[in-house]
Design an enzyme around this catalytic site. Structure first.
Site, short mmCIF file in Angstrom:
data_model
loop_
_atom_site.label_atom_id
_atom_site.label_comp_id
_atom_site.label_asym_id
_atom_site.label_seq_id
_atom_site.Cartn_x
_atom_site.Cartn_y
_atom_site.Cartn_z
N HIS A 155 2.67 0.88 -29.88
CA HIS A 155 1.54 0.09 -30.38
C HIS A 155 0.34 0.24 -29.44
CE1 HIS A 155 4.91 -1.78 -32.51
NE2 HIS A 155 4.02 -2.14 -33.42
N ASP A 164 0.62 1.96 -33.50
CA ASP A 164 0.30 1.10 -34.63
C ASP A 164 -0.63 -0.04 -34.24
OD1 ASP A 164 2.20 2.68 -35.82
OD2 ASP A 164 3.41 1.02 -36.60
ZN LIG Z 1 2.11 -3.00 -37.32
#
Ligand SMILES: [Zn+2]
Length: 284
Positions: free
Chosen positions: A223, A78
């Site tokens: 992430h 992400d």
């Molecule tokens: Zn996020």
């Protein structure tokens, strides 16, 4: 007793939530109703129910994981793309031949689309809003704008049309459910996540945690943007991929994982015998 699928339970829960929101639209008492949950946000709840036709027709899938009998797992990254971690993550995925799903922030994509050039063939791209706002605090129009700008940027920069969205922080409000329904998105959350505070100096321990935790149908949150603690994940990726392959797992995109879902028993039950679960084949 007739089994009730997780999907239909979820749908019932969502319909109920939308009904409650519709019932209090325009009320001055909204803050009293929802004060137990989080501080009320002017406009958000009422606006979510403004478009009643959207409420009535909302049928949006929300997935934390997928019920499948196949040894499949989907890694997701992400908040990128961004120069610090995205190239390293892509290198690790390339080295292991692992496909992943990137939930991109539109304004990051606008700035750093060049990082992706020629590198996304095996990967999926999802919508993670334009500005990484907490969408649950926005009304339907604002959420739609966040998602539409990103949708357009993904199409323009990559030639792909995303079918998945993930709300920032996994924080899902009624207006986001409606916006996702209107745009035909499936909401993809996650069932396992990296623990970068716990394992900050130990990529091996981070990797062992994930290798042990994954089950068939797990969606893993990671992430490719953020501060230095992300490094423990990036450095641990090769060991995660090795360990999971040793356990017999295959890596797929989130859309491929969704397509592998075992048909709920209620959908294939016959009157003369027990329900038989069947599977849809994986595309490709
Ligand atoms: Zn996020």
């Amino acid at each position: 007793m007739r089994p009730v699928s997780r999907r239909s339970l979820l749908r019932t829960a969502l319909t109920g939530a939308a009904g409650i929101a519709a019932g209090v639209a325009g009320s001055r008492e909204v803050s009293d109703w929802f004060g137990w949950d989080r501080p009320p946000v002017r406009g958000g709840y009422a606006a979510a129910a403004d478009d009643l036709s959207a409420v009535q027709h909302a049928d949006v899938a929300i997935r934390y994981r997928v019920d499948t009998t196949q040894q499949l797992v989907a890694f997701t990254f992400d908040d990128g793309p961004a120069p610090k971690w995205t190239p390293m993550v892509l290198d690790a995925l390339d080295a292991a031949g692992v496909p992943a799903t990137f939930f991109m922030v539109g304004q990051n994509l606008e700035k750093h689309a060049g990082l992706l050039r020629g590198r996304m063939a095996r990967h999926e791209i999802g919508n993670h809003s334009w500005s990484h706002a907490d969408l649950a605090t926005l009304d339907l129009q604002q959420v739609s704008r966040e998602l539409e700008r990103t949708h357009e940027a993904i199409q323009r920069h990559t030639g792909r049309t995303p079918t998945l969205m993930r709300p920032p922080f996994g924080h899902l409000g009624g207006s986001t459910v409606l916006a996702a329904a209107k745009m035909g998105y499936t909401v993809a959350l996650w069932s396992e996540a990296m623990h970068e505070f716990r394992y900050k100096d130990d990529p091996g321990a981070q990797a062992r945690y994930i290798v042990d935790a994954v089950r068939p149908g797990t969606i893993v949150l990671a992430h490719d943007e953020g501060d230095d603690r992300r490094l423990v994940t990036v450095r641990g990726l090769p060991a995660m991929f090795d360990g999971l392959r040793r356990r017999g797992f295959r890596f797929v995109t989130v859309s491929e994982l969704l397509a592998s879902a075992t048909v709920p028993p209620s959908a294939t039950a016959s009157p003369s015998g027990p329900a038989v679960a069947s599977q849809k084949p994986l595309p490709g």
